[in-house]
Motif scaffolding. Structure first.
Motif, PDB file in Angstrom:
ATOM      1  N   GLU A 157     -13.304  -0.937 -36.713  1.00  0.00           N
ATOM      2  CA  GLU A 157     -14.281  -2.019 -36.649  1.00  0.00           C
ATOM      3  C   GLU A 157     -14.764  -2.129 -35.204  1.00  0.00           C
ATOM      4  OE1 GLU A 157     -12.583  -5.947 -36.934  1.00  0.00           O
ATOM      5  OE2 GLU A 157     -10.576  -5.196 -36.501  1.00  0.00           O
ATOM      6  N   PRO A 158     -16.048  -2.550 -35.039  1.00  0.00           N
ATOM      7  CA  PRO A 158     -16.512  -2.690 -33.649  1.00  0.00           C
ATOM      8  C   PRO A 158     -15.739  -3.815 -32.982  1.00  0.00           C
ATOM      9  CG  PRO A 158     -18.360  -2.672 -35.190  1.00  0.00           C
ATOM     10  CD  PRO A 158     -17.114  -2.821 -36.003  1.00  0.00           C
ATOM     11  N   ARG A 159     -15.163  -3.519 -31.820  1.00  0.00           N
ATOM     12  CA  ARG A 159     -14.457  -4.575 -31.107  1.00  0.00           C
ATOM     13  C   ARG A 159     -14.479  -4.293 -29.624  1.00  0.00           C
ATOM     14  NH1 ARG A 159      -8.163  -3.800 -32.368  1.00  0.00           N
ATOM     15  NH2 ARG A 159      -7.983  -1.595 -31.825  1.00  0.00           N
ATOM     16  N   TRP A 160     -14.176  -5.302 -28.815  1.00  0.00           N
ATOM     17  CA  TRP A 160     -14.343  -5.212 -27.374  1.00  0.00           C
ATOM     18  C   TRP A 160     -13.412  -4.168 -26.760  1.00  0.00           C
ATOM     19  CZ3 TRP A 160     -18.767  -6.879 -26.592  1.00  0.00           C
ATOM     20  CH2 TRP A 160     -19.250  -8.035 -27.211  1.00  0.00           C
ATOM     21  N   GLU A 161     -12.182  -4.079 -27.258  1.00  0.00           N
ATOM     22  CA  GLU A 161     -11.218  -3.138 -26.684  1.00  0.00           C
ATOM     23  C   GLU A 161     -11.786  -1.720 -26.721  1.00  0.00           C
ATOM     24  OE1 GLU A 161      -8.832  -4.227 -25.038  1.00  0.00           O
ATOM     25  OE2 GLU A 161      -6.923  -3.233 -25.372  1.00  0.00           O
ATOM     26  N   TYR A 162     -12.462  -1.408 -27.822  1.00  0.00           N
ATOM     27  CA  TYR A 162     -13.074  -0.080 -27.981  1.00  0.00           C
ATOM     28  C   TYR A 162     -14.076   0.172 -26.862  1.00  0.00           C
ATOM     29  CZ  TYR A 162     -16.222   3.419 -30.071  1.00  0.00           C
ATOM     30  OH  TYR A 162     -17.020   4.515 -30.306  1.00  0.00           O
ATOM     31  N   LYS A 163     -14.937  -0.800 -26.626  1.00  0.00           N
ATOM     32  CA  LYS A 163     -15.979  -0.648 -25.606  1.00  0.00           C
ATOM     33  C   LYS A 163     -15.356  -0.412 -24.240  1.00  0.00           C
ATOM     34  CE  LYS A 163     -19.177  -3.630 -23.034  1.00  0.00           C
ATOM     35  NZ  LYS A 163     -20.501  -4.201 -23.278  1.00  0.00           N
ATOM     36  N   PHE A 164     -14.364  -1.236 -23.909  1.00  0.00           N
ATOM     37  CA  PHE A 164     -13.842  -1.154 -22.547  1.00  0.00           C
ATOM     38  C   PHE A 164     -12.940   0.063 -22.348  1.00  0.00           C
ATOM     39  CE2 PHE A 164     -15.622  -4.713 -20.397  1.00  0.00           C
ATOM     40  CZ  PHE A 164     -16.004  -5.574 -21.406  1.00  0.00           C
ATOM     41  N   ARG A 175     -15.376   2.826 -21.703  1.00  0.00           N
ATOM     42  CA  ARG A 175     -15.921   2.717 -20.345  1.00  0.00           C
ATOM     43  C   ARG A 175     -14.937   3.246 -19.326  1.00  0.00           C
ATOM     44  NH1 ARG A 175     -19.315  -1.974 -18.279  1.00  0.00           N
ATOM     45  NH2 ARG A 175     -21.177  -1.826 -19.549  1.00  0.00           N
ATOM     46  N   LEU A 185     -16.449   5.423 -35.081  1.00  0.00           N
ATOM     47  CA  LEU A 185     -16.311   3.985 -35.270  1.00  0.00           C
ATOM     48  C   LEU A 185     -16.947   3.587 -36.591  1.00  0.00           C
ATOM     49  CD1 LEU A 185     -16.056   0.961 -34.340  1.00  0.00           C
ATOM     50  CD2 LEU A 185     -18.215   1.288 -33.155  1.00  0.00           C
ATOM     51  N   GLN A 240     -19.440   8.930 -31.006  1.00  0.00           N
ATOM     52  CA  GLN A 240     -19.838   9.017 -29.601  1.00  0.00           C
ATOM     53  C   GLN A 240     -19.016  10.113 -28.936  1.00  0.00           C
ATOM     54  OE1 GLN A 240     -19.299   4.504 -29.142  1.00  0.00           O
ATOM     55  NE2 GLN A 240     -20.675   4.965 -27.464  1.00  0.00           N
ATOM     56  N   SER A 252      -5.201  -5.859 -28.606  1.00  0.00           N
ATOM     57  CA  SER A 252      -6.573  -5.370 -28.501  1.00  0.00           C
ATOM     58  C   SER A 252      -7.303  -6.270 -27.520  1.00  0.00           C
ATOM     59  CB  SER A 252      -7.254  -5.385 -29.870  1.00  0.00           C
ATOM     60  OG  SER A 252      -7.500  -6.707 -30.278  1.00  0.00           O
ATOM     61  N   TRP A 254      -9.002  -5.989 -22.586  1.00  0.00           N
ATOM     62  CA  TRP A 254     -10.331  -5.974 -21.964  1.00  0.00           C
ATOM     63  C   TRP A 254     -10.525  -7.195 -21.080  1.00  0.00           C
ATOM     64  CZ3 TRP A 254     -13.355 -10.156 -23.171  1.00  0.00           C
ATOM     65  CH2 TRP A 254     -13.065 -10.832 -24.363  1.00  0.00           C
ATOM     66  N   GLN A 297     -10.512  -6.688 -17.414  1.00  0.00           N
ATOM     67  CA  GLN A 297     -11.748  -6.256 -16.798  1.00  0.00           C
ATOM     68  C   GLN A 297     -12.717  -7.437 -16.655  1.00  0.00           C
ATOM     69  OE1 GLN A 297     -12.719  -3.631 -15.363  1.00  0.00           O
ATOM     70  NE2 GLN A 297     -14.939  -3.789 -15.338  1.00  0.00           N
ATOM     71  N   MET A 298     -12.942  -8.167 -17.755  1.00  0.00           N
ATOM     72  CA  MET A 298     -13.945  -9.233 -17.712  1.00  0.00           C
ATOM     73  C   MET A 298     -13.498 -10.413 -16.874  1.00  0.00           C
ATOM     74  SD  MET A 298     -16.740  -8.370 -19.082  1.00  0.00           S
ATOM     75  CE  MET A 298     -17.679  -9.868 -19.341  1.00  0.00           C
ATOM     76  N   GLU A 305     -13.143 -11.833 -33.486  1.00  0.00           N
ATOM     77  CA  GLU A 305     -13.365 -10.886 -32.417  1.00  0.00           C
ATOM     78  C   GLU A 305     -14.669 -11.203 -31.702  1.00  0.00           C
ATOM     79  OE1 GLU A 305     -11.265  -8.622 -31.495  1.00  0.00           O
ATOM     80  OE2 GLU A 305     -12.485  -7.529 -30.064  1.00  0.00           O
ATOM     81  N   ARG A 330     -26.166   2.382 -18.616  1.00  0.00           N
ATOM     82  CA  ARG A 330     -25.981   1.583 -19.834  1.00  0.00           C
ATOM     83  C   ARG A 330     -26.849   0.333 -19.736  1.00  0.00           C
ATOM     84  NH1 ARG A 330     -19.811   2.896 -19.079  1.00  0.00           N
ATOM     85  NH2 ARG A 330     -20.002   1.474 -17.313  1.00  0.00           N
ATOM     86  N   MET A 390     -21.235  -3.648 -28.101  1.00  0.00           N
ATOM     87  CA  MET A 390     -19.805  -3.497 -28.368  1.00  0.00           C
ATOM     88  C   MET A 390     -19.331  -2.052 -28.286  1.00  0.00           C
ATOM     89  SD  MET A 390     -19.079  -6.201 -31.428  1.00  0.00           S
ATOM     90  CE  MET A 390     -17.391  -6.591 -31.069  1.00  0.00           C
TER      91      MET A 390
END
Lengths: 776, 266
Positions: A358-365, A368, A382, A392, A564, A567, A570-571, B41, B221, B264
């Motif tokens: 599922e799309p989630r913030w941990e994946y994005k960071f 990165r 994903l 990706q 999860s 992230w 980072q933020m 989330e 990005r 995301m």
């Protein structure tokens, strides 16, 4: 009990005076009774005599009048004392009647050869021997030989002198021996002696050495060969047993391969004498460039101390890292302060397959963080909707077009796999089995993340590959909670390069304590035995639980990061704070760094000391990571001065898929071996190895006399360790050996001075005490 | 007697203050939607900002959400309807209700995707601009919508330049990944606001052509997605109105979903 040589000599003389024969006779010989009647009759008689005497004394005791000032108990004790002395006398006389003796093997005069081995390696040139402590060891050895030992031996035996260094060579004269050989291999030399002189009557071996053995110790083969011939080795040690002021590097342990730019850990062990408590500086250098520097405090004299140094592996290529200690004031030997290790740094990009449900913030960071690392490439799939998968990082449009791979050669291409918020049921049984094989046989790394559909909440506890997980998942639902949790390192984590955000270890632990809280957490359960917990987390109002757990599994490794919500590091961290990215890069590198390729080449030791012989081994597997015993394997060896050679590796019969070749590096310098394996027209893979031949370095280490090794060698073979001032006894004692041409001599014990002393002493003592106590 | 007086005064003061406060609260919220404590989330976060009331920049009272404020245009129905689509059409675990974030506290860093409308009226204090800049550089994503024509653009850029003085604003092309992460959107068109029902025009002011623009970070990005000369918020809000054309609503949903999935995954 530590006996100085002076005292030992004195003790030996006294012993021989009282016991008529040297101690060796009693230690090597066998005690026998020469009497015609058997020993048990003697025992019976002794017992009978003692009993009878006891009864006699006891009955007399009853009829005695009490003496004034003596209580009945004292009376009894005195009687017992008298009985003891009289019994001892009777027993001794009876024993003598049975003619005790010692049978010992002795070499026959004029019929045996004594092999005299003189160590002439470079360490014997050190001038710390002799009575003044400043004579060269070699010179001391030669002086000892020429000063009486050889002459003494030659009175009764023939002698053969050998030079012992890397091998064994006959020396005609003792005069010309110079301590110049590059290495010492006592084991090999003794084995050679035992086999070469198989048909000669060699009675014993005398070894003059400082015990500085370069191959690490006396190996079992050598001892067995000597024991088979019953050859005792008498060792004579030279050189100071302990340096007065010296710091020595014992060993450096560092991974031989690394990914470019990764943080490496080296463990350096060192030992020192004479500088306890002082400060020293430990550096790791690549040529002139200092990779790391650490100030250490030296431990107690003689204690082996281990220090950890972290450094960056740098760009791809061969890194020749010198670990050294800055020489301290007054150090006797500064040549043993540095050790060189080769590290092969690979620039190949490692590919990680990341499956996310599922799309989630941990994946994005995480993506990165990996994007910033040139050595890592995350290829991700994903599930954006029920029916769509967003890919990706793919290398071409067909990669992962059909979803998660279900063929081994497709899945095994990746060096690591991350499983995010994906339930176990998403994978078919075949895919789950592939995951297991991926870790177990292919040797890949597998990382599980926490999430809504992860771990226990994703049914992984009930899946067929639950044994891959480093924890026992809890048997509960709703283990994932969107509540804050704070992180801290465990002791294992504080030592681990994965968790090292700041070089200084204490500051690193503190840094972890100040990280922003995790956005969520999932209960991973209890770690399995053998798993390592690197970090823990404490959710609000709940007990601590593991956060990052790792373990080795089969050829590979698995890990769980039970959140999860990292992230937030980072933020919610400061702008430019590398914490989150650095941690994930280091964790992902851990996942992939040790994943082998299809071809893996290895050699036992990357540093070849004097001699240059190397055994090159390669394990070859095909794209599905199945052993390929039918492959053709060759190695291209490139040496210093760009010398080049091709070597074919032959299959090793006992292990299919393994190939080996022996080679010798002709010159000192760095070598590169590029191993390629092919089957038909396809190339299965290649691997690159580096090693180095160093001449003359080994002799600089462990230069003190290794008395322990010499003593062990002599005691295992039935010989004895001699120090320089006891040597006058050597020619006579050496004849007590079972090797060569020997006879068994019987030595009678009845006329030992001590026997007479005992007899007289017991009689006199008994008579005097009886008089004193008024019992006559 | 004196005590009674004091107590009366106190009571009146309290009532007035409470009333004032209550007035603030209800004025802020318009109608009261049902709230939700469900944790998820993804939380749809609408950015509340300072407005400069006049279009000619700078003067006039700095209202902060009083009487609704420009930041709350279409709020909360647009947000609520969009969340319904998000939760139904994707696997994103979205909270069923929207929320409001601001740049006065660090709370915004817990929500890495933020939406702002009528941004021609926004302006920031230095602290707010710094916070938004850090938010975007650390990994946050901002989508701006519902501002039309050249004058609006210039006023928007005044605020944007407080955040990113130097970063260029680019036109997004069909090839950009943001238009392909979820739906392939090569066929984009201008999405008008609710005014289309009455006027038949897809544009407002002099915003004749829809501009799909963005600002990128150092890695290329997109961190600010700019929807100029369109009104996606209205399309979400009026999606259930039979008079509002379905193709505009669908396009608006697709844009929003693509932008969220992009935010995301990148």
């Amino acid at each position: 009990m530590v006996v100085t040589t002076g005292q030992a000599g004195c003790f030996g003389c006294m012993f021989e005076l009282l016991f008529k024969y040297p101690i060796t006779v009693f230690t090597k010989g066998k005690f026998v009774l020469l009497g015609a009647w058997s020993a048990w009759i003697l025992v019976v008689l002794i017992v009978a005599a003692l009993a009878g005497l006891g009864w006699l004394i006891w009955s007399r005791l009853q009829r005695l009048e009490p003496v004034k000032d003596v209580t009945p108990q004292m009376q009894q004790r005195r009687a017992v004392a008298i009985w003891g002395m009289q019994s001892a006398l009777i027993a001794l006389v009876l024993l003598l009647l049975w003619q005790p003796a010692i049978v010992v093997a002795e070499l026959k005069s004029q019929q045996n050869i004594i092999a005299v081995l003189v160590d002439d390696s470079r360490s014997m040139a050190i001038a710390d021997s002799g009575s003044d402590g400043k004579t060269q060891r070699e010179a001391s050895a030669l002086a000892a030989l020429q000063g009486g030992v050889l002459a003494g031996l030659q009175k009764r035996f023939q002698t053969r002198v050998y030079r012992l260094d890397g091998g064994l060579n006959r020396a005609e004269k003792t005069d010309g021996l110079q301590p110049s050989a590059a290495a010492t291999h006592i084991s090999a030399g003794l084995k050679q002696l035992a086999t070469e002189t198989g048909d000669l009557p060699v009675g014993a071996v005398v070894l003059l050495s400082d015990g500085a053995e370069n191959s690490g110790g006396i190996d079992l083969d050598a001892i067995t060969a000597l024991r088979n011939r019953r050859l005792p080795v008498h060792t004579i040690g030279f050189g100071k047993e302990q340096a007065a002021r010296d710091v020595e590097m014992e060993d450096v342990s560092v991974a031989p391969r690394a990914m470019a730019d990764s943080r490496m850990r080296a463990t350096v062990s060192l030992r020192q004498y004479g500088y306890a408590g002082s400060k020293a500086t430990l550096t790791a250098k690549d040529g002139d460039k200092v990779l790391a520097s650490k100030d250490i405090t030296l431990a107690a004299d003689g204690q082996v101390q281990a220090e950890t140094v972290f450094f960056n592996a740098g760009a791809a290529g061969v890194r020749r890292v010198t670990f050294s200690l800055v020489p301290l004031n007054g150090e006797e030997n500064a040549a043993n302060n540095a050790i060189v290790k080769l590290v092969s740094v690979s620039g190949d990009r490692r590919r990680i397959l990341y499956v996310e449900g599922e799309p989630r913030w941990e994946y994005k960071f995480i993506r990165r963080a990996a994007d910033d690392d040139k050595e890592l490439q995350i290829v991700s799939m994903l599930r954006t909707t029920e029916n769509k998968i967003y890919r990706q990082g793919i290398s071409d449009p067909s990669e992962l077009a059909d979803g998660f791979p279900d063929k081994a050669e497709d899945l095994f291409r990746y060096d690591g796999i991350i499983i995010g918020s994906v339930e176990a049921g998403y994978f078919t049984p075949r895919q789950q089995e592939l995951l297991r094989e991926y870790v177990d046989t292919r040797g890949g790394g597998l990382l599980f993340l926490g999430g809504r559909f992860s771990l226990a909440d994703g049914g992984w506890g009930a899946s067929s590959i639950t044994e891959l997980l480093p924890t026992f998942l809890p048997n509960a639902k709703d283990t994932f909670h969107r509540d804050p949790a704070i992180t801290q390192l465990t002791a294992a984590g504080a030592d681990s390069p994965v968790m090292r955000l700041i070089d200084d270890p204490a500051k690193n632990v503190e840094r972890w304590k100040t990280l922003p809280y995790l956005m969520d957490y999932e209960d991973p359960g209890n770690p399995k035995p053998g798993a390592t917990v690197l970090a823990e987390m404490t959710p609000q109002g709940r007990a601590k639980m593991p956060l990052l757990i790792t373990q080795s599994y089969g050829r590979g490794r698995t890990a769980i990061m039970a959140t999860s919500g990292s992230w937030r590091w980072q933020m919610s961290g400061a702008l430019g704070d590398p914490t989150h990215d650095l941690f994930w890069q280091q964790l992902l590198r851990w996942v992939v760094a040790d994943s082998p390729g299809t071809v893996v080449a290895s050699i036992p030791e990357a540093q070849l000391m004097d001699g240059g012989h190397v055994k090159l081994t390669a394990t070859v597997r095909d794209k599905a990571f199945v052993s390929a015993p039918d492959a053709r394997v060759a190695a291209h060896m490139i040496g210093p001065d760009n010398s080049s050679a091709m070597v074919d590796l032959t299959p090793v019969p006992s292990t299919p898929g393994t190939f080996a070749a022996d080679w010798t590096a002709g010159k000192p310098g760095s070598y590169v071996a590029e191993v390629t394996a092919g089957r038909g027209s396809d190339e299965l893979g290649r691997d690159v190895l580096t090693f180095e031949r160093q001449d003359g370095v080994a002799e600089n280490f462990h230069t003190e006399q290794n008395r322990e090794l010499l003593e062990k060698l002599s005691s295992e073979t039935g010989g004895r360790y001699w120090s320089a001032d006891q040597l006058d006894k050597l020619p006579s004692e050496i004849s007590y050996s079972e090797a060569g041409i020997s006879v068994r001599n019987t030595k009678e014990l009845w006329n030992m001075p001590i026997v007479f002393l005992l007899l007289f002493g017991l009689m006199a003592g008994e008579w005097l005490t009886r008089r004193k106590w008024g019992l006559i | 007697m004196k005590v009674w007086k004091a107590l009366t005064y106190a009571a009146i003061t309290t009532v007035c203050c409470t009333g004032l406060y209550a007035f603030q609260r209800t004025a802020d919220w318009g109608y009261q939607p049902e709230t939700s404590n469900v944790k998820a989330e993804f939380a749809w976060s609408r950015l509340r900002y300072n407005s400069n009331m006049g279009s000619y920049g700078g003067y006039g009272g700095y209202g902060y959400g009083r009487g609704g404020g420009n930041w709350s245009r279409d709020y909360p129905k647009a947000d609520r309807q969009f969340l319904i689509a998000l939760n139904r059409l994707t696997r994103v675990n979205g909270r069923p209700t929207e929320q409001v974030v601001n740049l006065d506290t660090d709370e915004i860093f817990n929500y890495p995707w933020v939406y702002a409308v009528m941004v021609q009226t926004w302006s920031f204090t230095d602290d707010q601009a710094k916070r938004l800049r850090e938010y975007l550089l650390k990994g946050g994503f901002l989508m701006v919508d519902d501002f039309h024509g050249t004058q609006d653009w210039e006023n928007f850029m005044v605020g944007m330049r407080q955040v990113f003085p130097d970063r260029p604003v680019e036109d997004l092309t069909d090839k950009d990944e943001i238009f392909h992460v979820l739906y392939d959107m090569d066929d984009r068109f201008q999405v008008p606001g609710e005014q289309y029902i009455r006027t038949g025009r897809t544009y407002e002011k002099d915003g004749y052509v829809a501009k799909w623009r963005g600002i990128r970070d150092d890695h290329g990005r997109i961190v600010v997605a700019i929807c100029h000369n369109m009104h996606l918020g209205d399309a979400w809000e009026w999606a259930d109105d039979p008079e509002y054309p379905e193709q505009f609503a669908s396009m608006a949903f697709r844009v929003g979903l693509n932008y969220i999935v992009y935010g995301m995954t990148h």
